[in-house]
Design a protein around this motif. Structure first.
Motif, PDB file in Angstrom:
ATOM      1  N   LEU A   1       8.552  10.474 -27.630  1.00 33.52           N
ATOM      2  CA  LEU A   1       8.920  11.401 -26.554  1.00 33.52           C
ATOM      3  C   LEU A   1      10.188  12.179 -26.897  1.00 33.52           C
ATOM      4  O   LEU A   1      11.181  11.598 -27.356  1.00 33.52           O
ATOM      5  CB  LEU A   1       9.168  10.623 -25.259  1.00 33.52           C
ATOM      6  CG  LEU A   1       7.945  10.192 -24.454  1.00 33.52           C
ATOM      7  CD1 LEU A   1       8.387   9.306 -23.300  1.00 33.52           C
ATOM      8  CD2 LEU A   1       7.162  11.395 -23.946  1.00 33.52           C
ATOM      9  N   HIS A   2      10.167  13.452 -26.655  1.00 36.42           N
ATOM     10  CA  HIS A   2      11.351  14.281 -26.875  1.00 36.42           C
ATOM     11  C   HIS A   2      11.239  15.565 -26.062  1.00 36.42           C
ATOM     12  O   HIS A   2      10.149  16.105 -25.886  1.00 36.42           O
ATOM     13  CB  HIS A   2      11.517  14.641 -28.357  1.00 36.42           C
ATOM     14  CG  HIS A   2      10.361  15.408 -28.928  1.00 36.42           C
ATOM     15  ND1 HIS A   2       9.167  14.816 -29.290  1.00 36.42           N
ATOM     16  CD2 HIS A   2      10.195  16.740 -29.179  1.00 36.42           C
ATOM     17  CE1 HIS A   2       8.341  15.730 -29.730  1.00 36.42           C
ATOM     18  NE2 HIS A   2       8.924  16.927 -29.676  1.00 36.42           N
ATOM     19  N   THR A   3      12.371  16.006 -25.587  1.00 33.98           N
ATOM     20  CA  THR A   3      12.502  17.378 -25.093  1.00 33.98           C
ATOM     21  C   THR A   3      12.759  18.245 -26.313  1.00 33.98           C
ATOM     22  O   THR A   3      13.548  17.868 -27.193  1.00 33.98           O
ATOM     23  CB  THR A   3      13.678  17.476 -24.102  1.00 33.98           C
ATOM     24  OG1 THR A   3      13.419  16.604 -23.010  1.00 33.98           O
ATOM     25  CG2 THR A   3      13.881  18.898 -23.617  1.00 33.98           C
ATOM     26  N   GLU A   4      12.094  19.382 -26.409  1.00 37.13           N
ATOM     27  CA  GLU A   4      12.216  20.202 -27.620  1.00 37.13           C
ATOM     28  C   GLU A   4      13.642  20.750 -27.758  1.00 37.13           C
ATOM     29  O   GLU A   4      14.174  21.367 -26.836  1.00 37.13           O
ATOM     30  CB  GLU A   4      11.221  21.370 -27.537  1.00 37.13           C
ATOM     31  CG  GLU A   4      10.843  21.956 -28.867  1.00 37.13           C
ATOM     32  CD  GLU A   4       9.933  21.015 -29.665  1.00 37.13           C
ATOM     33  OE1 GLU A   4       9.209  20.213 -29.062  1.00 37.13           O
ATOM     34  OE2 GLU A   4       9.991  21.078 -30.902  1.00 37.13           O
ATOM     35  N   ASN A   5      14.244  20.479 -28.919  1.00 36.73           N
ATOM     36  CA  ASN A   5      15.587  20.980 -29.229  1.00 36.73           C
ATOM     37  C   ASN A   5      16.592  20.674 -28.119  1.00 36.73           C
ATOM     38  O   ASN A   5      17.372  21.545 -27.707  1.00 36.73           O
ATOM     39  CB  ASN A   5      15.542  22.489 -29.504  1.00 36.73           C
ATOM     40  CG  ASN A   5      14.937  22.792 -30.856  1.00 36.73           C
ATOM     41  OD1 ASN A   5      14.571  21.885 -31.602  1.00 36.73           O
ATOM     42  ND2 ASN A   5      14.830  24.063 -31.190  1.00 36.73           N
TER      43      ASN A   5
ATOM     44  N   ALA B   1       9.601  15.663 -21.197  1.00 37.04           N
ATOM     45  CA  ALA B   1       9.604  15.339 -22.628  1.00 37.04           C
ATOM     46  C   ALA B   1       8.135  15.172 -23.018  1.00 37.04           C
ATOM     47  O   ALA B   1       7.290  14.888 -22.165  1.00 37.04           O
ATOM     48  CB  ALA B   1      10.385  14.068 -22.894  1.00 37.04           C
ATOM     49  N   HIS B   2       7.838  15.367 -24.296  1.00 33.94           N
ATOM     50  CA  HIS B   2       6.452  15.243 -24.743  1.00 33.94           C
ATOM     51  C   HIS B   2       6.393  14.418 -26.017  1.00 33.94           C
ATOM     52  O   HIS B   2       7.394  14.232 -26.716  1.00 33.94           O
ATOM     53  CB  HIS B   2       5.818  16.631 -24.937  1.00 33.94           C
ATOM     54  CG  HIS B   2       6.526  17.482 -25.933  1.00 33.94           C
ATOM     55  ND1 HIS B   2       7.669  18.206 -25.634  1.00 33.94           N
ATOM     56  CD2 HIS B   2       6.299  17.713 -27.244  1.00 33.94           C
ATOM     57  CE1 HIS B   2       8.085  18.849 -26.705  1.00 33.94           C
ATOM     58  NE2 HIS B   2       7.279  18.557 -27.699  1.00 33.94           N
ATOM     59  N   ALA B   3       5.199  13.923 -26.301  1.00 30.38           N
ATOM     60  CA  ALA B   3       4.974  13.089 -27.481  1.00 30.38           C
ATOM     61  C   ALA B   3       3.564  13.369 -27.979  1.00 30.38           C
ATOM     62  O   ALA B   3       2.788  14.061 -27.301  1.00 30.38           O
ATOM     63  CB  ALA B   3       5.133  11.617 -27.126  1.00 30.38           C
TER      64      ALA B   3
HETATM   65 FE   LIG Z   1       7.841  18.774 -29.849  1.00 27.41          FE
END
Ligand SMILES: [Fe+2]
Length: 298
Positions: A117-121, A252-254
């Motif tokens: 999982l991450h928020t982009e940048n 956030a996406h993964a």
């Molecule tokens: Fe991404």
């Protein structure tokens, strides 16, 4: 992709990107009102003829630019299309497909590793407000799942004290940008909270693999948040012609691992980024640009 001038292609896409009136309305509705899940999943975009999926950047070629046109039309409805030098050398449209050499890299070109999982940048002062993923071809075994988790869904599982904590506690967000390699961990002295904005409807930035907690208690709280983030995630399977619009300020996406055959049948995704605050960034940076190098602070 016959047309390589991005401004020309963007202008043409606004006139004739091919989105239906209903699709345009859905995108605008999502932009203006948002939704609890933080994403919009559209199907049946007019992506034109899709050749065999390439297996290297050098082999990337398409006979028409229909997919780029509808992706840019959708992007323009949300904001200004931008790029970053570290993402496909600043290309406004990023192409992702499996490369043997990158199979296990923590990047969008990987396939047999999960992207966490991450928020982009999340470390970048000019982070995308939206990212758009257009599926040109699903993976042959149909295994790839994109996960999106939203702060609006997570709030039901967070106490008022938790929310106050994540508004106040700062974490050190590391950058993975470097002139020579991806996926490094650079300390750019970017100390910021996970939640920000309106306490009644917070924004969210989250990238646990690239966040350093200042103390064990802050790490424990981050783990707690990560468990909730995964518990409320929504799975999305993208098929040919599907567009996924993600609100990067709320989510956030993964991505799951998936199998690649490297025979032309593999998953192929085109991605763009949109920002909504272009005038503010231009004022603060003294430069109007479409490709943003690392900005730690405005
Ligand atoms: Fe991404």
């Amino acid at each position: 992709m016959p047309n390589t001038n991005i401004d020309e292609l963007l202008a043409a896409s606004i006139n004739s990107g091919g989105l239906s009136q209903e699709q345009i309305a859905q995108i605008l509705h999502f932009k203006i009102f948002g939704n609890r899940s933080g994403f919009l999943h559209l199907q049946g975009l007019p992506i034109g003829h899709i050749p065999a999926t390439p297996t290297s950047r050098e082999a990337l070629a398409k006979p028409d630019d229909a997919s780029e046109m509808c992706l840019l039309q959708a992007t323009a409805l949300l904001g200004q299309a931008i790029g970053y030098p570290q993402e496909s050398n600043g290309a406004i449209i990023n192409n992702f497909f499996p490369h043997q050499a990158h199979s296990k890299a923590a990047s969008s070109d990987s396939y047999d590793t999960e992207l966490d999982l991450h928020t982009e940048n999340a470390f970048h002062a000019v982070l995308p407000d939206y990212l758009l993923l257009l599926c040109l071809r699903q993976d042959p075994l149909g295994e790839a799942i994109t996960y999106v988790t939203s702060i609006d869904a997570m709030l039901e599982h967070l106490s008022n004290d938790d929310v106050a904590y994540f508004f106040n506690q700062k974490y050190n967000f590391l950058s993975d940008y470097s002139a020579t390699s991806k996926n490094c961990r650079l300390d750019i002295n970017k100390h910021q909270s996970v939640l920000y904005g309106d306490p009644d409807s917070p924004y969210f930035r989250f990238d646990p693999q690239f966040m350093v907690a200042p103390a064990p208690e802050a790490q424990a709280m981050l783990n707690h948040l990560n468990n909730i983030a995964w518990a409320v995630k929504q799975p999305v399977k993208l098929s040919t012609g599907d567009l996924l619009v993600i609100d990067n300020r709320k989510t956030a996406h993964a991505r799951s691992p998936f199998t690649a055959l490297l025979d032309g049948s593999d998953r192929w995704i085109q991605r763009t980024f949109a920002i909504t605050g272009q005038h503010y960034y231009t004022e603060m940076l003294g430069k109007n640009q479409r490709v943003y190098d690392l900005v730690a602070e405005l």
